[in-house]
Every structure is written in structure tokens, then in C-alpha cells.
Design a protein around this motif. Structure first.
Motif, PDB file in Angstrom:
ATOM      1  N   HIS A 319     -22.871  28.607 -22.296  1.00  0.00           N
ATOM      2  CA  HIS A 319     -23.366  27.260 -22.033  1.00  0.00           C
ATOM      3  C   HIS A 319     -23.267  26.389 -23.289  1.00  0.00           C
ATOM      4  O   HIS A 319     -22.836  25.228 -23.229  1.00  0.00           O
ATOM      5  N   ARG A 320     -23.667  26.953 -24.424  1.00  0.00           N
ATOM      6  CA  ARG A 320     -23.639  26.184 -25.668  1.00  0.00           C
ATOM      7  C   ARG A 320     -22.199  25.819 -26.046  1.00  0.00           C
ATOM      8  O   ARG A 320     -21.916  24.687 -26.465  1.00  0.00           O
ATOM      9  N   VAL A 321     -21.281  26.774 -25.889  1.00  0.00           N
ATOM     10  CA  VAL A 321     -19.879  26.507 -26.189  1.00  0.00           C
ATOM     11  C   VAL A 321     -19.325  25.464 -25.224  1.00  0.00           C
ATOM     12  O   VAL A 321     -18.615  24.531 -25.622  1.00  0.00           O
ATOM     13  N   ALA A 322     -19.670  25.578 -23.936  1.00  0.00           N
ATOM     14  CA  ALA A 322     -19.191  24.620 -22.936  1.00  0.00           C
ATOM     15  C   ALA A 322     -19.668  23.205 -23.252  1.00  0.00           C
ATOM     16  O   ALA A 322     -18.909  22.234 -23.108  1.00  0.00           O
ATOM     17  N   GLU A 323     -20.911  23.068 -23.676  1.00  0.00           N
ATOM     18  CA  GLU A 323     -21.443  21.750 -24.010  1.00  0.00           C
ATOM     19  C   GLU A 323     -20.686  21.139 -25.189  1.00  0.00           C
ATOM     20  O   GLU A 323     -20.391  19.942 -25.203  1.00  0.00           O
ATOM     21  N   LEU A 324     -20.362  21.955 -26.178  1.00  0.00           N
ATOM     22  CA  LEU A 324     -19.639  21.447 -27.345  1.00  0.00           C
ATOM     23  C   LEU A 324     -18.185  21.116 -26.997  1.00  0.00           C
ATOM     24  O   LEU A 324     -17.611  20.161 -27.530  1.00  0.00           O
ATOM     25  N   LEU A 325     -17.590  21.902 -26.109  1.00  0.00           N
ATOM     26  CA  LEU A 325     -16.268  21.554 -25.592  1.00  0.00           C
ATOM     27  C   LEU A 325     -16.315  20.202 -24.890  1.00  0.00           C
ATOM     28  O   LEU A 325     -15.431  19.359 -25.045  1.00  0.00           O
ATOM     29  N   TYR A 326     -17.367  20.010 -24.100  1.00  0.00           N
ATOM     30  CA  TYR A 326     -17.554  18.756 -23.367  1.00  0.00           C
ATOM     31  C   TYR A 326     -17.632  17.567 -24.327  1.00  0.00           C
ATOM     32  O   TYR A 326     -17.121  16.481 -24.044  1.00  0.00           O
ATOM     33  N   GLN A 327     -18.252  17.779 -25.492  1.00  0.00           N
ATOM     34  CA  GLN A 327     -18.392  16.718 -26.490  1.00  0.00           C
ATOM     35  C   GLN A 327     -17.089  16.441 -27.234  1.00  0.00           C
ATOM     36  O   GLN A 327     -16.980  15.473 -27.975  1.00  0.00           O
ATOM     37  N   GLY A 328     -16.089  17.316 -27.050  1.00  0.00           N
ATOM     38  CA  GLY A 328     -14.789  17.084 -27.666  1.00  0.00           C
ATOM     39  C   GLY A 328     -14.576  17.795 -28.981  1.00  0.00           C
ATOM     40  O   GLY A 328     -13.612  17.524 -29.696  1.00  0.00           O
TER      41      GLY A 328
END
Length: 373
Positions: A319-328
Motif C-alpha cells: 500500500h505504501r509503495v502504491a501510494e508513492l507510485l501514485y504520487q509519481g
């Protein structure tokens, strides 16, 4: 000044080694080499951003970063030498790869009857005990300048000394050109690894001076479809691309201080999705060289799984990695943020893509947008 021929080979040898192994080129190590091989002692490196904002100066003792209280910061507005160098560099589109001497003698730029009482002479006399200068300008918009000084007692630079400094300019500029080529090859390779790992198929890699440094055939096919056959003729790493600013400068401009953490920007053009990412190469003297990579995909290709309102099947770490991916954020920026290895991030991303039924960062961002509604 030593005999230039006796120091030339030693200087080239030192610079050849540095262009492969050094993290930075314009440093006190370069100043030491100029002294050791050519006897040039009173030398200073000044660094600016691409709009002529002062960043730092470096002497043989090290770097002093600019601030409100820095001696040069207070003088910058009155520096006619710096202003002339910058304006001419912008006019001529000076970049990393210039090797034609760009040399500025202070007594050529300030009228003879005003020279001794000029603000410029007062500044170099107060800070360096010097009266005359010659400046060599390098890089994008002349954002790196090497100043050579002489005292009033020693007199102004002679014609023979100016010829020697022209030769030294070519030595330094040629070495810097090779350094930048080697550095950019590494940067482009790293970015390409990032793109491949993300699952994107079509891409461009550019610098901040509107040169296309790398691309693949699929991206070119898409561009020809959008812009016509002339698009291919403008893809040349040695000249700025006329249509590239439209992609890079669109939307909210990325603050240069945001570095790689700037969120990805998206454009949709004629059914194609362009994602613009940022990569910053930062140096201790304050300069930031900005690169971009642009991925292109066909909008209709993205058929996302129906997960609206459902809990994504991810672990806490994913989840944490996905959120940071989402932020670019880039993979390396995510690794730095979470204090984990680059390879661990890649493994998490593979698991995220598999669990969410997506094949690229764009699809994941679109899925997350839907779950956040």
C-alpha cells in the motif's frame, strides 16, 4: 603561468580519469589541476542557475554556497561582467558541448576611464586583493564560470596570456564535454531501466534544454501519428526539438526544488496519454540539471478491472509503495523514502501490478483514482 605545453598532457590525463570516475567536474580538484599544470593560482569558480541566479563559488579550499549574506549575493545586481556573459550565452544558446572559447576580459567590458573606480574592481579588490580578471564561460546559459585574477602590481592580462587561456578553455571544455556525455549515458541508462520496470512500452528521454536524448520506435510511431512525418526530423540530440516544450512545459510547472518527488504530469493528445516524469541530477555547488522521461500509450488500451469500492488486495508495505507510485515518485525515490533497497521496491511493484491486474504505472494510477472517489 607555466609553459602550457609542459602541462597540457598531464592536465588531459587527469581530466580523462576524472570524466569517468568523478561525481562532479567543476570543483577545487579542477582548480588544483590548473595550478599544478599551468601555474594558475588566483582562480575562482562561480556557479549560477540557468536564469543567472547566483548559487555558489569555489576556490581551492572548497565551496561556499550563496546566501543573502554571501559577498557576491550583495554585488550580483551590479556585476556587469556576469550580466554580459549570461545575455550572450542565452543569445547563442550555449550548452554543455560548446568547445569554442568564450572568454571575457574585464578591461574589454568596462570602459578604460571608468575601470579603476568601477564597482567590479572594488569588489574583486576587497574580496581577492585583485584588480584584473578574465572569465571563461561554460554550460547551459553559461551557468559555470571560471575567473582568473591578476593584481594591479602584476598588470593586466597580456595578449600571450589571453592566447594561453584560449587554449586552456578548449582543454577544459573538451574534458567537460566528455564528462557530460559519460554522465548522461549513465543517467539515460538508469531512466530506461526505470521505464522498462514500470511496464511502459513507448518513451522519450529529454534534457531540460529540449534535446531528445533517447527514444524507442514505438514512441516515434505514436508521434508521427499525432504530429505527422516531420516529427521524426526534429528528433536530434544535438539540436532543441521545436514541439517538445509543448509537452514538458504544459500543466503546472514543476518547482526545481521538488526534484524527483514532483508528481507526474499527464496530458491526453488525440487519444494518446503522455506521462511526464522528472529526474534531477544535483551537484554540491547548487546546480541542478533536469531531465524528463515521457511515456506514451494509447488511451483505449487501458481497460481496468472493476474494483471500485473494493479493498485493494495489498499488504501494508505494498500500500505504501502504491501510494508513492501514485504520487509519481521514481523507484529510487521510493526506496529512499521508505529506507528499503531499489530491488525491494521493484519486487513490491511486481506484486502490486499482479494483485491489481494492471500492467503499467498509468493503469495503477487510474485504478487508485477510482478507488479514491
Amino acid at each position: 603561468m607555466k609553459d602550457i605545453d609542459s602541462g597540457q598532457m598531464a592536465f588531459f590525463s587527469e581530466m580523462s580519469e576524472r570524466q569517468i570516475s568523478a561525481r562532479e567536474f567543476f570543483s577545487n580538484v579542477l582548480l588544483d589541476s590548473l595550478y599544478r599544470n599551468f601555474g594558475l593560482d588566483h582562480v575562482l569558480i562561480l556557479c549560477f542557475d540557468t536564469t543567472n541566479g547566483f548559487l555558489s563559488w569555489t576556490d581551492r579550499s572548497g565551496i561556499t554556497i550563496g546566501s543573502e549574506n554571501h559577498p557576491y549575493s550583495k554585488f550580483a545586481a551590479d556585476d556587469i561582467i556576469s550580466r554580459t556573459i549570461y545575455e550572450e550565452a542565452v543569445r547563442d544558446r550555449l550548452d554543455y558541448f560548446n568547445v569554442e572559447p568564450r572568454i571575457y576580459k574585464s578591461t574589454d567590458l568596462i570602459p578604460e576611464d571608468e575601470y579603476d573606480d568601477s564597482e567590479y574592481v572594488h569588489f574583486i579588490q576587497k574580496n581577492f586583493g585583485m584588480h584584473y580578471s578574465v572569465t571563461l564561460a561554460f554550460g547551459i546559459n553559461a551557468y559555470i564560470r571560471i575567473y582568473f585574477f591578476k593584481s594591479l602590481t602584476d598588470g593586466d592580462f597580456t595578449d600571450d596570456e589571453m592566447k594561453e587561456l584560449e587554449n586552456i578553455y578548449v582543454y577544459v571544455a573538451s574534458s567537460y564535454k566528455n564528462f557530460k556525455k559519460h554522465e548522461q549515458e549513465k543517467i539515460i541508462s538508469s531512466i530506461q531501466d526505470e521505464i522498462i520496470s514500470s511496464g511502459e512500452k513507448a518513451y522519450l528521454v529529454t534534457d531540460d534544454f529540449m534535446h531528445i536524448m533517447s527514444y524507442n520506435r514505438l514512441a516515434l510511431n505514436y508521434l508521427i501519428e499525432i504530429l505527422g512525418p516531420e516529427a521524426e526530423n526534429q528528433i536530434d540530440s544535438s539540436t532543441p526539438c521545436a514541439w517538445l516544450p509543448f509537452l514538458i512545459e504544459g500543466g503546472e510547472p514543476a518547482d526545481r526544488e521538488d526534484s524527483a518527488q514532483t508528481r507526474v504530469r499527464t496530458k491526453v493528445i488525440r487519444g494518446y496519454i503522455f506521462k511526464i516524469y522528472t529526474y534531477d541530477q544535483s551537484y554540491s555547488h547548487g546546480i541542478i540539471d533536469r531531465y524528463h522521461w515521457i511515456t506514451i500509450s494509447e488511451k483505449e488500451e487501458h481497460q481496468l478491472p472493476e474494483k471500485i469500492g473494493e479493498e485493494l488486495p495489498l499488504t501494508h508495505a505494498e500500500h505504501r509503495v502504491a501510494e508513492l507510485l501514485y504520487q509519481g515518485l521514481t523507484y529510487q525515490a521510493i526506496a529512499d523514502e521508505l529506507i528499503i533497497s531499489y530491488h525491494t521496491v521493484k519486487k513490491h511493484v511486481q506484486n502490486i501490478y499482479s494483485k491489481c491486474g494492471v500492467k503499467s504505472r498509468y493503469q495503477l494510477q487510474s485504478l487508485l483514482d477510482r478507488t479514491k472517489q
